[in-house]
Design a protein around this motif. Structure first.
Motif, short mmCIF file in Angstrom:
data_model
loop_
_atom_site.label_atom_id
_atom_site.label_comp_id
_atom_site.label_asym_id
_atom_site.label_seq_id
_atom_site.Cartn_x
_atom_site.Cartn_y
_atom_site.Cartn_z
N ALA A 54 0.82 -1.38 -0.12
CA ALA A 54 0.10 -0.08 -0.07
C ALA A 54 0.92 1.42 -0.11
N ILE A 55 0.73 2.30 -1.02
CA ILE A 55 1.63 3.45 -1.12
C ILE A 55 1.19 4.26 -0.31
N HIS A 56 1.98 4.90 0.20
CA HIS A 56 1.63 6.12 1.16
C HIS A 56 0.93 7.18 0.15
N PRO A 57 -0.27 7.81 0.65
CA PRO A 57 -0.73 8.85 -0.38
C PRO A 57 0.43 10.01 -0.46
N ALA A 58 1.33 10.30 0.17
CA ALA A 58 2.26 11.42 -0.05
C ALA A 58 3.25 11.20 -1.33
N VAL A 59 3.23 9.65 -1.47
CA VAL A 59 4.16 9.49 -2.33
C VAL A 59 3.67 9.71 -3.81
N LEU A 60 2.02 9.60 -4.02
CA LEU A 60 1.45 10.05 -4.99
C LEU A 60 0.87 11.62 -5.07
N GLY A 61 1.36 12.36 -4.21
CA GLY A 61 1.20 13.56 -4.01
C GLY A 61 0.05 13.99 -3.72
N MET A 62 -0.59 13.30 -2.50
CA MET A 62 -1.92 13.40 -1.93
C MET A 62 -1.76 13.64 -0.69
N HIS A 63 -2.09 15.12 -0.09
CA HIS A 63 -2.05 15.32 1.33
C HIS A 63 -3.11 15.66 1.95
N GLN A 64 -4.31 15.74 1.07
CA GLN A 64 -5.68 16.03 1.82
C GLN A 64 -6.60 14.68 1.77
N LEU A 65 -6.92 14.35 3.01
CA LEU A 65 -7.64 13.22 3.10
C LEU A 65 -8.81 13.43 3.83
N GLY A 66 -9.70 12.49 3.67
CA GLY A 66 -11.26 12.66 4.51
C GLY A 66 -11.95 11.51 4.03
N HIS A 67 -13.04 11.55 4.85
CA HIS A 67 -13.89 10.38 5.03
C HIS A 67 -15.50 11.06 4.93
N VAL A 68 -16.28 10.49 4.04
CA VAL A 68 -17.66 10.76 3.60
C VAL A 68 -18.58 9.73 3.77
#
Length: 318
Positions: A54-68
Motif C-alpha cells: 500500500a503506497i503512502h498517499p504522500a508518494v502519490l502527491g496526495m496530502h488532503q484526506l477525508g471520510h464521507v
C-alpha cells in the motif's frame, strides 16, 4: 473457505508484515516451515488473501484526506458504483445502519478535495453527504501515524526510477522475491534489498495482507464515529490502545474522529463499542457495519508517474 485459528494468526501476522519470512511465520504458529508455506499458499490461492504494497498517499502527491458518509434516495448500489468511479475516492463500501455507503477521499490539496466532494454530492440518488476532513492519522495498518501535512516526512525521500519500479511491483505482489524485484529495478540483488528496506523503513510503502474491506475468515468490520467533550488528543490516545480498533483518524467536520473495528464476532464488536462509549471524554458513538466493498485502495490502479516527491518528479519510463 473456513479458516482455523492457525490461519487467522497467519493472516494477522501477514497484515502486520506481509514480507515476513516463512521461518518467522512458522515460529509464530508452531508449525514446520513447509506446513506454514502450504498454509500461506492456500490462503492466497483459495481464500482470496492478497498481500500487496500500500503506497503512502504522500508518494502519490496526495496530502488532503477525508471520510464521507452518504445517505441515498432509493437503492445504494448505483450510487456506490458512481462514487467508486471517481478518481478522488480510495475506497467505497456499502453499509448497514443510518448511512447507505461510506468512502474515503484522497486529493492533492483542498481545492481538489472540494471538487471531489462536489462530484459526490452531484451523483444522482445522493440525498446528503457528511464529511470529516482528516487532520491526523493515529492508527492505520497501511500508513505510519502522524499529522497530514505538506511538506511532510516523505517529501525529502528523493525517489528515483528504480524506487518507482519497486513500488509498482510491490503494490501488485507484496511478497515478490528480491530476485524478482531486482529484475524490475535494474539493480543488483543487494542494492535492491537495501532500496526495499529503505522504502519500508521510511513509510513510503507498507506491505501487508489486504483485509480491511475484503475480510478473510470470520472477521466482522464495523465503522464508528466519535464526538468528544473538549480536547480530542487524550481520547484518541485511549482509542488506539484498543487492539480491535484497526484504524483511527481525527479531524474536522461532522465528527471528531472516525475509525474501524475488526472483531472476531458481533459480540466482540459490541464490547469494543461499549468500551468506546465508556471512555472519558467521549460524547457520542455512532456505528455502522461494512457490508460490501465496492472499491479498494486506488493506488493499486494508479500509475506512479509524474508525481513530485522530494527532490523532483518521479521519472516516467516506458
Amino acid at each position: 473457505m473456513e479458516l482455523d485459528e492457525v490461519d487467522e494468526r497467519l493472516v494477522g501476522a501477514l497484515q502486520r508484515d506481509g514480507r515476513s519470512s516463512y521461518e518467522s511465520l512458522a515460529r509464530l504458529v508452531g508449525l514446520s516451515r513447509s506446513s506454514t508455506q502450504a498454509r500461506v499458499r492456500r490462503l492466497l490461492d483459495e481464500a482470496g488473501l492478497r498481500v500487496v504494497g500500500a503506497i503512502h498517499p504522500a508518494v502519490l502527491g496526495m496530502h488532503q484526506l477525508g471520510h464521507v458518509i452518504v445517505e441515498t434516495d432509493g437503492p445504494a448500489g448505483p450510487v456506490a458504483q458512481a462514487v467508486a468511479a471517481l478518481e478522488e475516492t480510495s475506497f467505497v463500501t456499502t453499509t448497514a445502519g443510518r448511512f447507505a455507503l461510506t468512502a474515503e477521499l484522497r486529493s492533492a490539496d483542498m481545492d481538489a478535495y472540494a471538487r471531489g466532494l462536489a462530484r459526490i454530492q452531484a451523483v444522482p440518488g445522493t440525498r446528503s453527504v457528511q464529511v470529516m476532513t482528516y487532520r491526523q492519522i493515529w492508527k492505520d495498518p497501511y500508513f505510519p501515524p502522524g499529522p497530514l501535512q505538506s511538506p511532510g516526512p516523505l517529501d525529502g525521500l528523493g525517489l528515483d526510477g528504480p524506487d518507482r519500479a519497486l513500488l509498482e511491483r510491490l503494490r501488485v505482489d507484496g511478497r515478490a522475491s528480491f530476485a524478482d524485484l531486482a529484475g524490475v529495478s535494474g539493480l543488483s540483488s543487494g542494492a535492491t534489498r537495501a532500496r526495499v528496506l529503505r522504502l519500508l523503513d521510511a513509510g513510503a510503502v507498507h506491505v501487508g495482507a489486504l483485509v480491511r474491506l475484503h475480510p478473510v475468515g470470520r472477521t466482522h468490520t464495523v465503522g464508528f464515529a466519535l464526538t468528544v467533550h473538549g480536547a480530542v488528543e487524550p481520547v484518541a490516545q485511549k482509542v488506539v490502545e484498543l487492539d480491535e480498533v484497526d484504524c483511527f483518524a481525527t479531524g474536522m467536520g461532522w465528527c471528531n474522529g472516525i475509525g474501524t473495528i475488526r472483531a472476531g464476532s458481533p459480540a466482540e464488536a459490541f464490547d469494543t463499542l461499549e468500551r468506546l462509549r465508556a471512555e472519558s471524554g467521549v460524547r457520542t458513538v455512532e456505528a455502522w457495519t461494512h457490508l460490501r466493498a465496492v472499491k479498494e485502495e486506488h493506488d493499486l490502479a494508479r500509475p506512479i508517474t509524474g508525481v513530485t516527491v522530494g527532490d523532483g518528479p518521479l521519472p516516467v519510463t516506458s
